[in-house]
Write an enzyme that holds these catalytic residues in place. Structure first.
Site, PDB file in Angstrom:
ATOM      1  CE  LYS A  51       1.260   1.178   4.422  1.00 15.06           C
ATOM      2  NZ  LYS A  51       1.880   2.263   4.745  1.00 15.06           N
TER       3      LYS A  51
ATOM      4  CG  ASP B 293      -0.382   0.113   8.449  1.00 15.15           C
ATOM      5  OD1 ASP B 293      -1.184   0.931   9.171  1.00 15.15           O
ATOM      6  OD2 ASP B 293       0.451   0.273   8.085  1.00 15.15           O
TER       7      ASP B 293
HETATM    8  O1  C5P Z   1       0.462  -1.058  15.021  1.00 13.81           O
HETATM    9  P1  C5P Z   1       1.791  -1.434  14.564  1.00 13.81           P
HETATM   10  O2  C5P Z   1       2.368  -2.506  15.629  1.00 13.81           O
HETATM   11  O3  C5P Z   1       1.972  -1.860  13.296  1.00 13.81           O
HETATM   12  O4  C5P Z   1       2.658  -0.134  14.934  1.00 13.81           O
HETATM   13  C1  C5P Z   1       3.949   0.007  14.881  1.00 13.81           C
HETATM   14  C2  C5P Z   1       4.408   1.227  15.749  1.00 13.81           C
HETATM   15  O5  C5P Z   1       3.949   2.424  15.155  1.00 13.81           O
HETATM   16  C3  C5P Z   1       3.766   1.006  17.144  1.00 13.81           C
HETATM   17  O6  C5P Z   1       4.352   0.361  18.142  1.00 13.81           O
HETATM   18  C4  C5P Z   1       3.755   2.510  17.260  1.00 13.81           C
HETATM   19  O7  C5P Z   1       5.140   2.892  17.836  1.00 13.81           O
HETATM   20  C5  C5P Z   1       3.693   3.220  15.943  1.00 13.81           C
HETATM   21  N1  C5P Z   1       2.316   3.432  15.702  1.00 13.81           N
HETATM   22  C6  C5P Z   1       1.719   4.862  16.407  1.00 13.81           C
HETATM   23  N2  C5P Z   1       0.528   5.370  16.147  1.00 13.81           N
HETATM   24  C7  C5P Z   1      -0.277   4.408  15.094  1.00 13.81           C
HETATM   25  C8  C5P Z   1       0.194   3.303  14.374  1.00 13.81           C
HETATM   26  C9  C5P Z   1       1.590   3.010  14.681  1.00 13.81           C
HETATM   27  O8  C5P Z   1       2.421   5.335  17.168  1.00 13.81           O
HETATM   28  N3  C5P Z   1      -1.456   4.894  14.849  1.00 13.81           N
END
Ligand code: C5P
Length: 293
Positions: free
Chosen positions: A10, A135
Site C-alpha cells: 500500500k 495497518d
Molecule cells: O500497530 P503497529 O504495531 O503496526 O505499529 C507499529 C508502531 O508504530 C507502534 O508500536 C507505534 O510506535 C507506532 N504507531 C503509532 N500510532 C499509530 C500506528 C503506529 O504510534 N497509529
C-alpha cells in the site's frame, strides 16, 4: 492441497496525525491505496504447529515473524490443532513504509481461513487483524480506504477518478526506517504531531475530481517532518522526480520508500530509469499502473 495467495502492499495518500494517545499510539486520519506489487504466500496443512520458510534470509521465521503470529492467532481462535506449513516469497522491500509485513499477516489470516473451510467470520478476522497491527485490517480488503483510530477502522472507498490511468513510481534508498522511531520523533515537530483534522475530507474531494495535479498538491504525510529531516537524500529524490514531470510525491508511511505520481505507465518507466541513472543501482524502484481510464 496447497493454497497460494498474492499479498499486495500500500501507499498512504494522506497520513494526518491528530495527536498522541494515552496508549502511546497516535490518532490518525489516513487514506490507504492498494498497490499491485506483491509477495506470494503458500499455505499447506501438515506438520506440528506453524512452520514458516521465507525466500529472504534477513527475515526471522520464528514466532517473532508477523506471518507466524497471524497463523498462531488464527489456529488458536479457530480451535484448530492441525499444523500448517507456510512459505513466504518476499518481493516488497522491508521497513519500507509499504505495509508488506502487515499485508502478509492479513493474507495469512484470510488464506488460512479459506484453507480450513472458513471457520472464522469476517468480523472475527478483523478483530484478529487489528490485534496484529494497525495497518493489518486494511489488507483484508482490496480497495482504497479511509482509516481512522490508530489506522484499524476502515471505510472502503471506490478507486479515485483523479488517479485513473496514472502510475505510481516507488523509489527506495536501500535502507529501512523504523516506524516506532518515526512516530516518537514527532514530539519535536508539534505541527506534524497535532495536525488539523479534515485534511482527509479535503483530499477525498479532490481525488473524486479529474484534476490530478490539484489532488497531488494536497497529498500530506506528517511523518515526512522527522524522516526527511533525518534522511535529506529522500527529499532530494522527491525534488528530482518533481523536476522531471512527477505530478506529486510523498513519503510512503514512515518511509523509507517515496512514491511519485506519473502521467501514465510509460512516463513512470522513464522516470524510474532516470532516477536509477542519477542515484545508482543500490536503490530499488517499481512502477505500478493504476486502474485505467
Ligand atoms: O500497530 P503497529 O504495531 O503496526 O505499529 C507499529 C508502531 O508504530 C507502534 O508500536 C507505534 O510506535 C507506532 N504507531 C503509532 N500510532 C499509530 C500506528 C503506529 O504510534 N497509529
Amino acid at each position: 492441497m496447497a493454497l497460494e495467495r498474492s499479498s499486495p502492499c500500500k501507499v498512504n495518500l494522506l497520513l494526518n496525525v491528530l495527536g498522541r494517545r494515552a496508549d502511546g499510539y497516535h490518532e490518525l486520519e489516513t487514506i490507504f491505496h492498494p498497490v499491485a506489487l506483491c509477495d506470494t504466500l503458500r499455505f499447506e496443512r501438515g506438520g506440528n504447529g506453524v512452520s514458516l520458510t521465507c525466500s529472504d534470509p534477513r527475515l526471522p521465521t520464528d514466532a517473532s515473524n508477523l506471518v507466524h503470529r497471524a497463523a498462531t492467532a488464527f489456529l488458536e481462535s479457530a480451535g484448530i490443532s492441525d499444523g500448517v506449513r507456510i512459505h513466504l516469497e518476499k518481493r516488497i522491500p522491508l521497513a519500507a513504509g509499504l505495509g508488506g509485513g502487515s499485508g502478509n499477516a492479513a493474507t495469512t489470516l484470510s488464506g488460512l481461513n479459506e484453507l480450513f473451510g472458513r471457520p472464522l467470520s469476517p468480523v472475527q478476522l478483523q478483530t484478529l487483524a487489528a490485534r496484529l497491527g494497525s495497518d493489518v485490517p486494511f489488507f483484508l480488503q482490496d480497495r482504497p480506504a479511509l482509516a481512522t483510530g490508530r489506522g484499524e477502522h476502515i471505510e472502503p472507498l471506490d478507486f479515485f477518478p483523479a488517479l485513473r490511468g496514472r502510475a505510481l513510481v516507488l523509489v527506495n534508498p536501500g535502507f529501512g526506517v523504523s516506524t516506532p522511531w518515526a512516530y516518537q520523533q514527532l514530539a519535536a515537530f508539534p505541527e506534524a504531531l497535532n495536525g488539523r483534522p479534515g485534511r482527509a475530507g479535503r483530499l477525498l474531494e479532490l481525488l473524486g475530481g479529474t484534476d490530478t495535479r490539484a489532488a497531488a498538491a494536497a497529498l500530506y504525510n506528517a511523518l515526512e517532518a522527522p524522516v526527511l529531516t533525518k534522511y535529506p537524500i529522500l527529499a532530494l529524490y522527491q525534488e528530482f522526480m518533481r523536476a522531471r514531470g512527477a505530478l506529486g510525491t510523498l513519503l510512503c508511511g514512515s518511509g523509507s520508500t517515496t512514491f511519485a505520481i506519473a502521467e501514465n505507465a510509460d512516463a513512470g518507466e522513464e522516470l524510474a530509469r532516470r532516477f536509477l541513472e542519477r542515484f545508482g543501482s543500490n536503490c530499488w524502484t517499481a512502477v505500478v499502473a493504476l486502474p485505467g481510464r
